[in-house]
Write an enzyme that holds these catalytic residues in place. Sequence first.
Site, PDB file in Angstrom:
ATOM      1  N   GLU A   1      15.966-132.975 -59.114  1.00  0.00           N
ATOM      2  CA  GLU A   1      16.432-132.406 -57.904  1.00  0.00           C
ATOM      3  C   GLU A   1      15.684-132.847 -56.637  1.00  0.00           C
ATOM      4  O   GLU A   1      16.389-132.786 -55.678  1.00  0.00           O
ATOM      5  CB  GLU A   1      15.870-130.854 -58.152  1.00  0.00           C
ATOM      6  CG  GLU A   1      15.938-129.754 -56.990  1.00  0.00           C
ATOM      7  CD  GLU A   1      15.364-129.713 -55.925  1.00  0.00           C
ATOM      8  OE1 GLU A   1      15.503-129.171 -54.981  1.00  0.00           O
ATOM      9  OE2 GLU A   1      13.993-130.347 -56.060  1.00  0.00           O
ATOM     10  N   GLU A   2      14.590-133.572 -56.797  1.00  0.00           N
ATOM     11  CA  GLU A   2      13.879-133.723 -55.605  1.00  0.00           C
ATOM     12  C   GLU A   2      14.623-134.932 -55.047  1.00  0.00           C
ATOM     13  O   GLU A   2      14.047-135.395 -53.744  1.00  0.00           O
ATOM     14  CB  GLU A   2      12.463-134.062 -56.020  1.00  0.00           C
ATOM     15  CG  GLU A   2      11.576-133.219 -56.688  1.00  0.00           C
ATOM     16  CD  GLU A   2      11.338-132.031 -55.463  1.00  0.00           C
ATOM     17  OE1 GLU A   2      11.597-132.260 -54.231  1.00  0.00           O
ATOM     18  OE2 GLU A   2      10.461-130.888 -55.690  1.00  0.00           O
TER      19      GLU A   2
ATOM     20  N   ASP B   1      11.712-132.168 -62.459  1.00  0.00           N
ATOM     21  CA  ASP B   1      10.702-133.286 -61.672  1.00  0.00           C
ATOM     22  C   ASP B   1      10.061-132.864 -60.798  1.00  0.00           C
ATOM     23  O   ASP B   1      10.233-131.572 -60.077  1.00  0.00           O
ATOM     24  CB  ASP B   1      12.038-134.343 -61.260  1.00  0.00           C
ATOM     25  CG  ASP B   1      12.851-133.550 -60.197  1.00  0.00           C
ATOM     26  OD1 ASP B   1      13.403-132.302 -60.251  1.00  0.00           O
ATOM     27  OD2 ASP B   1      13.079-134.205 -59.009  1.00  0.00           O
TER      28      ASP B   1
ATOM     29  N   HIS C   1       4.673-130.466 -52.232  1.00  0.00           N
ATOM     30  CA  HIS C   1       4.810-132.112 -51.842  1.00  0.00           C
ATOM     31  C   HIS C   1       3.601-132.835 -51.372  1.00  0.00           C
ATOM     32  O   HIS C   1       3.522-133.963 -51.240  1.00  0.00           O
ATOM     33  CB  HIS C   1       5.928-132.173 -50.908  1.00  0.00           C
ATOM     34  CG  HIS C   1       7.363-131.892 -51.519  1.00  0.00           C
ATOM     35  ND1 HIS C   1       8.326-132.155 -51.044  1.00  0.00           N
ATOM     36  CD2 HIS C   1       7.867-130.981 -52.657  1.00  0.00           C
ATOM     37  CE1 HIS C   1       9.537-131.849 -51.651  1.00  0.00           C
ATOM     38  NE2 HIS C   1       9.143-131.224 -52.828  1.00  0.00           N
TER      39      HIS C   1
ATOM     40  N   ASP D   1       5.783-126.405 -57.035  1.00  0.00           N
ATOM     41  CA  ASP D   1       7.211-126.618 -56.963  1.00  0.00           C
ATOM     42  C   ASP D   1       7.570-127.656 -58.186  1.00  0.00           C
ATOM     43  O   ASP D   1       7.117-128.770 -58.346  1.00  0.00           O
ATOM     44  CB  ASP D   1       7.461-127.521 -55.791  1.00  0.00           C
ATOM     45  CG  ASP D   1       8.845-127.973 -55.636  1.00  0.00           C
ATOM     46  OD1 ASP D   1       9.744-127.397 -56.170  1.00  0.00           O
ATOM     47  OD2 ASP D   1       9.033-128.879 -54.598  1.00  0.00           O
TER      48      ASP D   1
ATOM     49  N   GLU E   1      12.605-121.534 -57.253  1.00  0.00           N
ATOM     50  CA  GLU E   1      11.728-122.415 -56.207  1.00  0.00           C
ATOM     51  C   GLU E   1      10.765-121.509 -55.471  1.00  0.00           C
ATOM     52  O   GLU E   1      10.890-120.254 -55.602  1.00  0.00           O
ATOM     53  CB  GLU E   1      12.706-123.008 -55.077  1.00  0.00           C
ATOM     54  CG  GLU E   1      13.715-124.172 -55.587  1.00  0.00           C
ATOM     55  CD  GLU E   1      13.282-125.493 -55.725  1.00  0.00           C
ATOM     56  OE1 GLU E   1      11.742-125.526 -55.480  1.00  0.00           O
ATOM     57  OE2 GLU E   1      13.845-126.378 -55.697  1.00  0.00           O
TER      58      GLU E   1
END
Length: 391
Positions: free
Chosen positions: A142-143, A80, A363, A110, A170
């Site tokens: 995960e996020e 995700d 992000h 990411d 990561e």
Amino acid sequence: MPASPAASTMAEITDLIRLDTTSRESNLALVDHVVERLRAVGVEPVLVPNAEGTKANVLATFPAADGSVEGGIVLSAHTDVVPVDGQRWSSEPFEPTERDGRLYARGSADMKSFLGVLLAKAPALAEAQLAEPVHLALSYDEEVGCVGAVDLVDEIVRRGLRPRGCVVGEPTSMRIVRGHKSMNVFRAEVRGVAIHSSLAPHGVNAIRFATELVRFVEGVADEMREQGPFDEGYLVPYTTVSVNRIDGGIAINTVPAECTVHFEFRGLTSIDHAALSARFADECRRIEAAMRELDDSCRVELAVTASAPGVDTPADAQIVALAAEWGGEPSDAKVTYGTEAGLFAEAGIPTVVCGPGDIAQAHGPDEFVELEQIAQCETFVDRLIDGLRAA
């Protein structure tokens, strides 16, 4: 001249990025893509779905030359990505764009570059005569709190695979990271009694009592900052505690009946997590008791909305040395963000975090990964395969 990744790797990364797997959406299109790639090289993956059947984890084992599937190394990635809502991008976030030696797109750092490398190397993994197996562990959500990885790790344990190490890919700029803090997120719902503000003493103001919880949480934050424990390996060397969102009230002339406080702590592995969580629960009970003295219908309800354990892998752990042999950059640094590494570590699988890209680019708008980092990750997986070949 910086190394460039293979065309096959870039094609895989591009395909993955074009699949919008923002956490609020399903990841099943990506899962289907991964399953197709794995079946093409003779590996039949296991899917571990969520309760609704809208998302799934993928567990795939490349067995050793003798057919064994126990032991070996886990390579872990989440599928995700975070939303792009409200962000101003210079290019389409789900259409990869190369500029100045970088790949721009949501998930480029990411962490779809790492996943793309794994898929590109799947034929080589399948053809290698491995002395021990390699397991791919791909998770959903995960996020939003390492949600899917809980069942994924449970499946690894249930199957008795007993890997001897794990690499979570990561973005670390290909440094070997051995430690990060835990993540613990809470929601406190404070329920009072609404009334017209001209009759305020006859109601129970939920915001007023919620502020008592806020003061308590911030007091714990001050305590941790001043008293520790401390770990100088972190940029912020103590457990952080913070109130990050408050929702309450419906109108300026109405005493609010409801107020919700969201807070979290990011804990060092050295603290007693259960004891700290219990302190917040005790304070909520105290506040509720004070409110119920005014009206018996009042409530304070505390819930854990997300949690993931920290990790602190010893420097002399075998997986640390192996990751260095494969090309990871040795480092004593610990990172401020959380990963799924702690879940693997809790299951008895020594784990490090090492992958292409920099978390500083994750992000935000115009997320990118250096192409050279992708090439370094390719080399890492190539060396892993060579290192695990049967003699």
